[in-house]
Scaffold this active site. Structure first.
Site, PDB file in Angstrom:
ATOM      1  N   SER A   1       0.812  -1.213   0.000  1.00  0.00           N
ATOM      2  CA  SER A   1       0.000   0.000   0.000  1.00  0.00           C
ATOM      3  C   SER A   1       0.848   1.268   0.000  1.00  0.00           C
ATOM      4  CB  SER A   1      -0.932   0.004   1.212  1.00  0.00           C
ATOM      5  OG  SER A   1      -0.188  -0.096   2.419  1.00  0.00           O
ATOM      6  N   HIS A   2       2.099   1.189   0.457  1.00  0.00           N
ATOM      7  CA  HIS A   2       2.977   2.353   0.498  1.00  0.00           C
ATOM      8  C   HIS A   2       4.090   2.275  -0.553  1.00  0.00           C
ATOM      9  CE1 HIS A   2       0.982   2.818   4.343  1.00  0.00           C
ATOM     10  NE2 HIS A   2       1.497   4.024   4.459  1.00  0.00           N
TER      11      HIS A   2
ATOM     12  N   GLU B   1      -4.933   0.418   3.290  1.00  0.00           N
ATOM     13  CA  GLU B   1      -5.421  -0.926   2.992  1.00  0.00           C
ATOM     14  C   GLU B   1      -6.853  -0.883   2.458  1.00  0.00           C
ATOM     15  OE1 GLU B   1      -3.795  -3.725   2.951  1.00  0.00           O
ATOM     16  OE2 GLU B   1      -1.928  -2.802   3.624  1.00  0.00           O
TER      17      GLU B   1
END
Length: 337
Positions: free
Chosen positions: A45-46, A187
């Protein structure tokens, strides 16, 4: 179809994409490095998934491409950085050496950052302090997404904190990195893009009802981890990373996703502690015993161990990137602002 990228490939792709979107080379390097570390640790997600958002925010002005961080030291143990609405990573780098030096000289020091932005995986900054031989305690807030218990309107962000402790070989012995929400908002953004339901206990819709629909959750509010206790953690982070630094409050910050609003103007607050400064020589031994009390139990693991395991696997196997994501990234690189 998926493509396999090495971590060097990931970093190069991130740098080229950010530079094409208008980022200055130092900022592009810092954020590309952060993207690499996220992919290395399996925090998708990052990682590359966030690149299109970074690029969009550069091109619409939510992140200043011409930002020049300024660093001041109002006290011997305090470092203050104005990020000038640029990437947080560049601002943090600008004050880093002064923070480490102040902690080593005073035994403890703090660095505040204002007019900032998303700083990536917070635990990586705490871990960086640990590899400098310091206990790292880090806080960052985010646009409001968590309502208080009994309420429906978000007041604080997911507001994570992280702590990392140095080991005896220059590594981070353990890294705790957790948010005030039951799950990171990124998320839910990921589930929304993939059309996948979220898990029970993650979020409420706009009417205050629990939902499994990612889009409804994004229009509503996140649930705090541990009920009112999680909201209390969020307030603690809000006090340090927003109110104390001079940043916008979470309720005043524009979203980290989408072009709506101007620069979010969020903040970070880092505390660095030199274990030797306490006058107690037994810290390393005490931490080793504490760690062993966990790892000696079958099935138990230290905080951060899963990320460490991901590193070994992903460094060997590489990163899988979907055709769809790669196409989105390449479109950005081909369409400079």
């Amino acid at each position: 179809m998926e493509h396999s990228f090495s971590l060097d490939d990931v970093e190069a792709l991130a740098f080229e994409t950010l530079a094409a979107a208008g980022a200055a080379r130092p900022a592009a390097r810092a954020v590309a490095r952060s993207t690499r570390l996220a992919e290395r640790d399996g925090i998708r997600s990052h990682g590359l998934l966030y690149l299109p958002i970074y690029a969009e925010h550069l091109m619409c002005g939510k992140v200043s491409a011409s930002a020049t961080p300024s660093v001041t030291t109002p006290r011997s143990g305090l470092v203050h950085v104005d990020a000038d609405h640029g990437f947080a990573h560049t601002a943090i780098d600008a004050g880093w050496d002064k923070l480490v030096e102040a902690a080593q000289n005073n035994g403890i020091a703090a660095m505040s950052v204002k007019n900032s932005y998303n700083c990536g995986v917070l635990g990586h900054h705490a871990e960086r302090l640990a590899t400098d031989g310091l206990i790292g305690l880090c806080f960052t807030h985010a646009p409001a997404s968590i309502a208080p218990p009994g309420g429906k309107l978000p007041v604080v962000g997911t507001n994570p904190f992280s702590i990392a402790v140095p080991g005896e070989k220059g590594e981070a012995l353990l890294v705790i990195d957790q948010s005030a929400s039951a799950i990171a908002k990124s998320e839910i953004l990921l589930r929304s893009r993939e059309g996948v339901p979220i898990e029970p206990g993650w979020a409420l819709d706009a009417q205050g009802n629990e939902t499994l629909d990612a889009d409804a959750a994004l229009a509503g509010s996140m649930l705090p981890s541990g009920g009112y206790k999680g909201f209390g953690v969020g307030l603690l982070v809000e006090i340090l990373a927003a109110a104390l630094t001079g940043a916008n409050l979470s309720t005043e910050a524009s979203p980290f996703s989408g072009p709506k609003g101007g620069p979010p103007g969020t903040g970070q607050f880092f505390i660095a502690i030199d274990p030797a400064g306490s006058g107690e020589a037994g810290f390393g031994g005490a931490m080793a015993r504490l760690a062993a009390s966990i790892t000696d139990q079958p099935g138990a693991r230290l905080p951060g161990k899963r990320r460490a395991d991901n590193r070994a696997r992903i460094e060997a196997e590489g990163v899988k990137v979907s055709d769809n994501l790669l196409a989105r990234i390449k479109t950005i690189a081909a369409s400079p602002p």
